[in-house]
Design an enzyme around this catalytic site. Structure first.
Site: not given
Length: 256
Positions: A159, A163
């Site tokens: 993740y 980002k």
């Protein structure tokens, strides 16, 4: 009315941060395109949001499509222009964060996360930028990145790179699109209580710990992110591009 008569497209808009942003944009005078995953039509959360926006006195449509698909961005922009003739603001908010350990991360979960959070976003931003260039009036593109772009997470190895990628994408797009008057900025939320981390924060001890880690002594709520998105979308931020706005209640700076 900071966004009076602007058309704002928001991905992942039926829930959480996206929903709060959609409502605040409408309150500030915008018409809103609610992009969401799931059925192309008949999404209950999206339909209820449309009703709320109409009650404010603004217009809204929903577009259901898979954010992981590289073609979704073009579909969303096509539907937005068909409904409202233009777009002024594009907010890339869609994302997933299925917590998982690193050593046994499956290729499927990794690719699902990267495609949803970054690859699909790349081409959605491209589609929005091309429409704004065609219109010739500039525009604002905002990516909802995360504090996770700046720090690590043992259960977020799939993740956090996405980002960080969104943050970098906005910086590079600010350079690439500045000549067209298109501003590109990133919002970096801290720990915001939404569906994406509901299970993780169900642990009361962790909830209390994460709350205590912030300078303000509380976790964020989706409405805390809506205001900064409106600011970056508005003409008040007309000289702001390539910026990253950390909205975390002081979590990042609270080292001791």
């Amino acid at each position: 009315m900071l966004l009076k008569d602007k058309v704002v497209v928001i991905t992942g808009a039926s829930r959480g941060i996206g929903r709060a942003a959609a409502l605040e944009c409408a309150k500030q005078g915008a018409d809103v395109v609610i992009a969401h995953s799931g059925r192309p039509t008949g999404n209950d959360a999206a339909q209820s949001l449309i009703i709320e926006i109409q009650a404010i006195g603004r217009r809204a449509i929903d577009v259901g499509a898979d954010s992981a698909s590289l073609d979704t961005g073009e579909l969303i922009i096509h539907e937005a222009v068909k409904a409202f003739d233009k777009i002024d603001v594009f907010v890339n908010n869609a994302g997933i964060c299925p917590f998982h350990s690193f050593l046994d991360m499956s290729k499927d979960l990794y690719m699902q996360t990267v495609n949803t959070n970054l690859n699909g976003a790349y081409f959605a931003v491209q589609a929005a930028a091309n429409q704004m260039k065609k219109q010739g009036n500039g525009g604002s593109i905002i990516a909802v990145s995360s504090i996770s772009a700046l720090v690590g997470g043992g259960m977020q190895t799939h993740y956090t790179p996405t980002k960080a990628g969104l943050l970098s994408l906005m910086q590079s797009c600010a350079v690439a699109l500045g000549e067209y008057g298109i501003r590109c900025n990133a919002v970096l939320p801290g720990t915001i209580a939404t569906d994406i981390n509901k299970e993780d924060l169900a642990d009361k001890e962790k909830f209390n710990y994460m709350s205590s880690r912030t300078c303000l002594g509380r976790l964020g709520v989706p409405e805390d992110i809506a205001g900064p998105i409106v600011f970056l979308a508005s003409d008040m931020a007309s000289y702001v591009t390539g910026a990253s706005l950390l909205v975390d209640g002081g979590l990042f700076v609270n080292l001791q």
